[in-house]
Design a protein around this motif. Sequence first.
Motif, short mmCIF file in Angstrom:
data_model
loop_
_atom_site.label_atom_id
_atom_site.label_comp_id
_atom_site.label_asym_id
_atom_site.label_seq_id
_atom_site.Cartn_x
_atom_site.Cartn_y
_atom_site.Cartn_z
N TYR A 1 10.55 6.88 1.85
CA TYR A 1 11.84 7.08 1.19
C TYR A 1 11.66 8.01 -0.01
CZ TYR A 1 12.94 3.08 4.05
OH TYR A 1 13.08 2.25 5.13
N LEU A 2 12.73 8.69 -0.36
CA LEU A 2 12.70 9.63 -1.47
C LEU A 2 13.26 8.97 -2.73
CD1 LEU A 2 12.02 12.57 -2.21
CD2 LEU A 2 14.44 13.07 -1.84
N VAL A 3 12.44 8.94 -3.77
CA VAL A 3 12.84 8.41 -5.07
C VAL A 3 13.20 9.60 -5.95
CG1 VAL A 3 12.08 7.17 -7.14
CG2 VAL A 3 11.42 6.34 -4.87
N ARG A 4 14.41 9.58 -6.48
CA ARG A 4 14.88 10.65 -7.36
C ARG A 4 14.62 10.27 -8.81
NH1 ARG A 4 17.11 14.96 -4.17
NH2 ARG A 4 17.77 13.96 -2.26
N MET A 5 14.25 11.26 -9.60
CA MET A 5 13.95 11.06 -11.01
C MET A 5 15.02 11.73 -11.87
SD MET A 5 11.01 9.45 -11.04
CE MET A 5 10.47 9.69 -12.73
N HIS A 6 15.25 11.14 -13.05
CA HIS A 6 16.12 11.76 -14.04
C HIS A 6 15.64 11.32 -15.42
CE1 HIS A 6 19.61 13.71 -15.68
NE2 HIS A 6 19.88 12.61 -16.37
N ASP A 7 15.27 12.27 -16.24
CA ASP A 7 14.76 11.99 -17.59
C ASP A 7 13.62 10.99 -17.59
OD1 ASP A 7 16.51 13.77 -18.80
OD2 ASP A 7 18.03 12.25 -19.21
N GLY A 8 12.69 11.15 -16.64
CA GLY A 8 11.51 10.30 -16.59
C GLY A 8 11.73 8.91 -16.04
N ALA B 1 0.84 -1.21 0.00
CA ALA B 1 0.00 0.00 0.00
C ALA B 1 0.87 1.26 0.00
CB ALA B 1 -0.93 -0.02 1.21
N PHE B 2 1.39 1.60 -1.15
CA PHE B 2 2.25 2.77 -1.26
C PHE B 2 1.43 4.05 -1.40
CE2 PHE B 2 5.20 -0.54 -2.80
CZ PHE B 2 6.22 -0.34 -1.87
N GLU B 3 1.94 5.10 -0.79
CA GLU B 3 1.38 6.45 -0.91
C GLU B 3 2.48 7.31 -1.51
OE1 GLU B 3 0.40 7.46 3.12
OE2 GLU B 3 -0.75 5.62 3.38
N PHE B 4 2.11 8.25 -2.37
CA PHE B 4 3.09 9.05 -3.09
C PHE B 4 2.86 10.54 -2.84
CE2 PHE B 4 2.16 5.16 -5.31
CZ PHE B 4 3.42 4.61 -5.49
N GLN B 5 3.96 11.26 -2.66
CA GLN B 5 3.89 12.71 -2.53
C GLN B 5 4.93 13.31 -3.46
OE1 GLN B 5 5.04 14.28 1.29
NE2 GLN B 5 4.18 16.28 0.85
N LEU B 6 4.47 14.10 -4.41
CA LEU B 6 5.36 14.75 -5.36
C LEU B 6 6.03 15.93 -4.67
CD1 LEU B 6 6.24 14.60 -8.31
CD2 LEU B 6 4.38 16.14 -8.86
N SER C 1 9.65 18.74 -4.88
CA SER C 1 10.57 19.34 -5.86
C SER C 1 11.85 18.53 -6.01
CB SER C 1 10.91 20.77 -5.46
OG SER C 1 11.64 20.78 -4.24
N ASP C 2 12.21 17.73 -5.01
CA ASP C 2 13.45 16.95 -5.07
C ASP C 2 13.21 15.48 -5.41
OD1 ASP C 2 12.19 16.54 -2.64
OD2 ASP C 2 14.01 16.58 -1.45
N GLY C 3 11.98 15.10 -5.74
CA GLY C 3 11.67 13.72 -6.09
C GLY C 3 10.27 13.34 -5.66
N ILE C 4 10.09 12.06 -5.43
CA ILE C 4 8.79 11.54 -5.00
C ILE C 4 8.98 10.85 -3.66
CG2 ILE C 4 6.90 9.97 -5.54
CD1 ILE C 4 7.83 10.19 -8.48
N LEU C 5 8.25 11.31 -2.67
CA LEU C 5 8.28 10.67 -1.37
C LEU C 5 7.33 9.48 -1.42
CD1 LEU C 5 9.53 10.99 1.47
CD2 LEU C 5 7.38 12.07 2.14
N VAL C 6 7.86 8.30 -1.16
CA VAL C 6 7.08 7.06 -1.22
C VAL C 6 6.96 6.51 0.20
CG1 VAL C 6 6.92 4.74 -2.18
CG2 VAL C 6 7.93 6.57 -3.54
N ARG C 7 5.72 6.41 0.67
CA ARG C 7 5.44 5.90 2.01
C ARG C 7 4.76 4.55 1.88
NH1 ARG C 7 2.29 8.99 6.87
NH2 ARG C 7 4.30 10.04 6.97
N ASN C 8 5.23 3.59 2.66
CA ASN C 8 4.65 2.25 2.62
C ASN C 8 3.60 2.12 3.71
OD1 ASN C 8 4.03 -0.44 2.49
ND2 ASN C 8 6.15 -1.09 2.14
N GLY C 9 2.34 2.27 3.33
CA GLY C 9 1.22 2.18 4.25
C GLY C 9 0.93 0.77 4.74
N SER C 10 1.65 -0.22 4.21
CA SER C 10 1.46 -1.60 4.65
C SER C 10 2.06 -1.86 6.03
CB SER C 10 2.11 -2.57 3.65
OG SER C 10 1.50 -2.47 2.39
N HIS C 11 2.94 -0.99 6.47
CA HIS C 11 3.60 -1.17 7.77
C HIS C 11 2.75 -0.60 8.90
CE1 HIS C 11 7.51 -2.77 6.53
NE2 HIS C 11 7.32 -2.05 5.43
N ALA C 12 2.95 -1.11 10.10
CA ALA C 12 2.24 -0.61 11.28
C ALA C 12 2.61 0.85 11.56
CB ALA C 12 2.55 -1.48 12.50
N THR C 13 3.83 1.23 11.24
CA THR C 13 4.30 2.61 11.41
C THR C 13 4.79 3.13 10.07
OG1 THR C 13 6.46 1.75 12.08
CG2 THR C 13 4.94 2.37 13.86
#
Length: 142
Positions: free
Chosen positions: A48-55, A23-28, A30-42
């Motif tokens: 974690y921050l996922v960095r993008m380059h050229d798509g 159950a991932f949640e995404f937040q766009l 300016s420095d990338g995409i913050l990916v939160r794993n809602g499957s965990h109890a906390t």
Amino acid sequence: MATHLLTQLEPTTRTIKRAQYEAFEFQLRSDGILVRNGSHATPEEHEYLVRMHDGVPVRCNCPADRTYSGACKHRIAVAIRQPVLQAATEREIIPDGGTLGSVADVDQAEEAEDIEECACAGLNDAFPCRECYQTGKRSLPE
């Protein structure tokens, strides 16, 4: 001929499956995409921050992305969700060919903390290291 994004990222079958069902949640940001794993109890301890380059989701600050070959489940989660990938790709590019500036919702203290952890923190302020330049954390002087 263009290579399929998953082929470029070289994930394992297990990683693809986990990227699909967790159950991932995404937040766009300016420095990338913050990916939160809602499957965990906390979930707040599993973001974690996922960095993008050229798509392409090129880097994640999770331990798995540093440890194992192939992309981590966070990078794959971004790659397989077309609306997230498209939003992040459009965010990377602006009409004049430049890059986007800072966004109001980015916490300036967090951004400064990221730069301090980098190898270029001790360098001349005018010139960033290659990684900071490629990820968009710092830009070259004019």
